[in-house]
Design an enzyme around this catalytic site. Sequence first.
Site, PDB file in Angstrom:
ATOM      1  N   HIS A  21      -9.806  16.355 -26.046  1.00  0.00           N
ATOM      2  CA  HIS A  21      -9.509  14.943 -25.749  1.00  0.00           C
ATOM      3  C   HIS A  21      -8.872  14.249 -26.961  1.00  0.00           C
ATOM      4  O   HIS A  21      -9.554  13.632 -27.772  1.00  0.00           O
ATOM      5  CB  HIS A  21     -10.813  14.237 -25.346  1.00  0.00           C
ATOM      6  CG  HIS A  21     -10.599  12.901 -24.718  1.00  0.00           C
ATOM      7  ND1 HIS A  21     -11.478  12.370 -23.797  1.00  0.00           N
ATOM      8  CD2 HIS A  21      -9.622  11.967 -24.867  1.00  0.00           C
ATOM      9  CE1 HIS A  21     -11.043  11.170 -23.418  1.00  0.00           C
ATOM     10  NE2 HIS A  21      -9.922  10.906 -24.058  1.00  0.00           N
ATOM     11  N   HIS A  48     -11.775   9.619 -16.206  1.00  0.00           N
ATOM     12  CA  HIS A  48     -12.160   8.467 -17.025  1.00  0.00           C
ATOM     13  C   HIS A  48     -12.944   7.550 -16.082  1.00  0.00           C
ATOM     14  O   HIS A  48     -12.371   6.999 -15.141  1.00  0.00           O
ATOM     15  CB  HIS A  48     -10.881   7.802 -17.542  1.00  0.00           C
ATOM     16  CG  HIS A  48     -11.080   6.503 -18.263  1.00  0.00           C
ATOM     17  ND1 HIS A  48     -10.395   6.199 -19.418  1.00  0.00           N
ATOM     18  CD2 HIS A  48     -11.846   5.410 -18.010  1.00  0.00           C
ATOM     19  CE1 HIS A  48     -10.736   4.983 -19.842  1.00  0.00           C
ATOM     20  NE2 HIS A  48     -11.622   4.478 -18.994  1.00  0.00           N
ATOM     21  N   ASP A  56     -11.858  12.038 -28.489  1.00  0.00           N
ATOM     22  CA  ASP A  56     -11.111  10.886 -27.966  1.00  0.00           C
ATOM     23  C   ASP A  56     -10.350  10.225 -29.127  1.00  0.00           C
ATOM     24  O   ASP A  56     -10.306   8.994 -29.236  1.00  0.00           O
ATOM     25  CB  ASP A  56     -12.006   9.884 -27.241  1.00  0.00           C
ATOM     26  CG  ASP A  56     -11.206   8.811 -26.508  1.00  0.00           C
ATOM     27  OD1 ASP A  56      -9.966   8.941 -26.404  1.00  0.00           O
ATOM     28  OD2 ASP A  56     -11.822   7.836 -26.036  1.00  0.00           O
ATOM     29  N   HIS A 109      -4.317   3.897 -33.595  1.00  0.00           N
ATOM     30  CA  HIS A 109      -3.508   2.681 -33.479  1.00  0.00           C
ATOM     31  C   HIS A 109      -3.168   2.238 -34.900  1.00  0.00           C
ATOM     32  O   HIS A 109      -3.849   2.622 -35.850  1.00  0.00           O
ATOM     33  CB  HIS A 109      -4.286   1.578 -32.752  1.00  0.00           C
ATOM     34  CG  HIS A 109      -4.631   1.913 -31.337  1.00  0.00           C
ATOM     35  ND1 HIS A 109      -3.692   1.995 -30.339  1.00  0.00           N
ATOM     36  CD2 HIS A 109      -5.829   2.209 -30.748  1.00  0.00           C
ATOM     37  CE1 HIS A 109      -4.288   2.317 -29.195  1.00  0.00           C
ATOM     38  NE2 HIS A 109      -5.581   2.466 -29.411  1.00  0.00           N
ATOM     39  N   GLY A 156      -9.728   1.986 -29.174  1.00  0.00           N
ATOM     40  CA  GLY A 156      -9.554   3.371 -29.608  1.00  0.00           C
ATOM     41  C   GLY A 156      -9.951   3.564 -31.059  1.00  0.00           C
ATOM     42  O   GLY A 156      -9.786   2.660 -31.881  1.00  0.00           O
TER      43      GLY A 156
HETATM   44  C1  NCD Z   1      -7.422   5.173 -25.317  1.00  0.00           C
HETATM   45  C2  NCD Z   1      -6.070   5.111 -26.003  1.00  0.00           C
HETATM   46  O1  NCD Z   1      -5.939   4.393 -27.003  1.00  0.00           O
HETATM   47  O2  NCD Z   1      -5.153   5.780 -25.535  1.00  0.00           O
HETATM   48  N1  NCD Z   1      -8.328   4.300 -25.972  1.00  0.00           N
HETATM   49  C3  NCD Z   1      -9.677   4.400 -26.019  1.00  0.00           C
HETATM   50  O3  NCD Z   1     -10.313   3.447 -26.456  1.00  0.00           O
HETATM   51  N2  NCD Z   1     -10.304   5.476 -25.618  1.00  0.00           N
HETATM   52  C4  NCD Z   1      -7.190   4.796 -23.895  1.00  0.00           C
HETATM   53  C5  NCD Z   1      -8.397   4.600 -23.049  1.00  0.00           C
HETATM   54  O4  NCD Z   1      -9.084   5.592 -22.738  1.00  0.00           O
HETATM   55  O5  NCD Z   1      -8.611   3.478 -22.629  1.00  0.00           O
END
Ligand code: NCD
Length: 442
Positions: A66, A185, A314, A318, A333
Amino acid sequence: MHQQNTQAFTLTGGRVIDPASGRDELADVAVAEGKVAWIRPSGGGPLGEKVPVDGLVVCPGLIDIHVHLRQPGFEHKETVATGTQAAVAGGFTTICCMPNTNPPLDRPQRITRLQQTIKKQAWCNVYILGAATVGNQRRELADFGALLETGCPSITDDAMPLQSTKQMQEALQKLAGTGRPFMAHLEDEELSGDGVINAGAVSQQLQVPGQDSLSEVAALRRWAQAANSVKQARLHLLHVSTAQTVAEAKTLRTDNIFSRLTLETAPHYFCLTEEAVLESGADAKVNPPLRTEHDRKAILQAVIDGDIQIIATDHAPHTPQEKAQGLIDAPPGLVGLETCLGLILTHLFHTGHLSLSDILAKMTYNPARLLGLPAGTLKSGAPADITIIDPYKQWVVDPDRFYSKGRNTPFSAQNLTGQAWGTIRGGQFLMQEGKLRKDAKL
Ligand code: NCD
């Protein structure tokens, strides 16, 4: 193809742990022509150059199913090159990347194009997960068969959660019989609404809109309903965050209502609560949001008990500018590739909750088996994708030293114990003694 090292070498004196075969012993691992040549009790003659790894753990290359690599379209956040360097620095040799790019990875031509970039620029093995809907718009399901044929191990609605039971049913039907799970999700958007963190004490204190934690389990109930009419439906629950989701998923499985159900969580859900937002602000904003202490404990317990079989990051980079927009406007994220192993060893191993072998199963064999990836075990003849771990290395998280472009972590300045010491892919050291080998041939 990724360049292989033809130079033979032997990792000597390490503790070799391979959860797939139950191996946990002092042994030497010989590597030749990109493959594991043999694994033998320590002390025999080495093959080729000797690389002493006494005191370290030698295991199959870690797998993270992920990861948001952001390419194409969001290269200011991350690229195939920077994201896979972060992966290798974190001890991963294989990752799966998410399709919420621009354009989204929803059709074969886009997959093939990214595969070409991966071939040239990726430091680790990368598999692309296909987007569930055309344009990630949730109007029409993508051509799952064509995506799988192009090499996607599976399909996901990550970041664009399906809402309609009918669409869920069709998605499960399209994958039934392929052996691959739909990677879901879980978010009921009526309940999550415009919430930016968990709905509760902290959202009230900060007076920001909260996401009802029932949103996750409500989506699971809908998926369970959708699965009712689909024979051989398989579902993998991404980034599970609440006590209730874990409890209901367990009931679905043990009552045989939905036996082919697997669960994944990320370290932040068993290391942190919503309180982290008070300290880290938007760097602790993530979707699903960090929850309560009750949830954190339940996620931890489910990891310990095996009700959560897979740990993934995950990894969602950013830019600092994006995260500086504040809790309401910053995108959700966290980056995770370079902190994952340290957090897991600190919170699961050094606390005595889980053995190294049980931990590594959730990061090697289990994810490989779930998606049918040719990885996740150390045996003669297998590709020499190997991670070498120093479980006792003490270090401090410093986002400025990340290889990822992202700096968005709520774990900044935390003391962790345990880190990857070396990462070998296809018989080639890509990271050694904690440093990337910039001379590596990709
Ligand atoms: C994910 C992203 O930034 O692509 N962000 C996150 O907080 N997990 C998108 C998402 O799953 O909402």
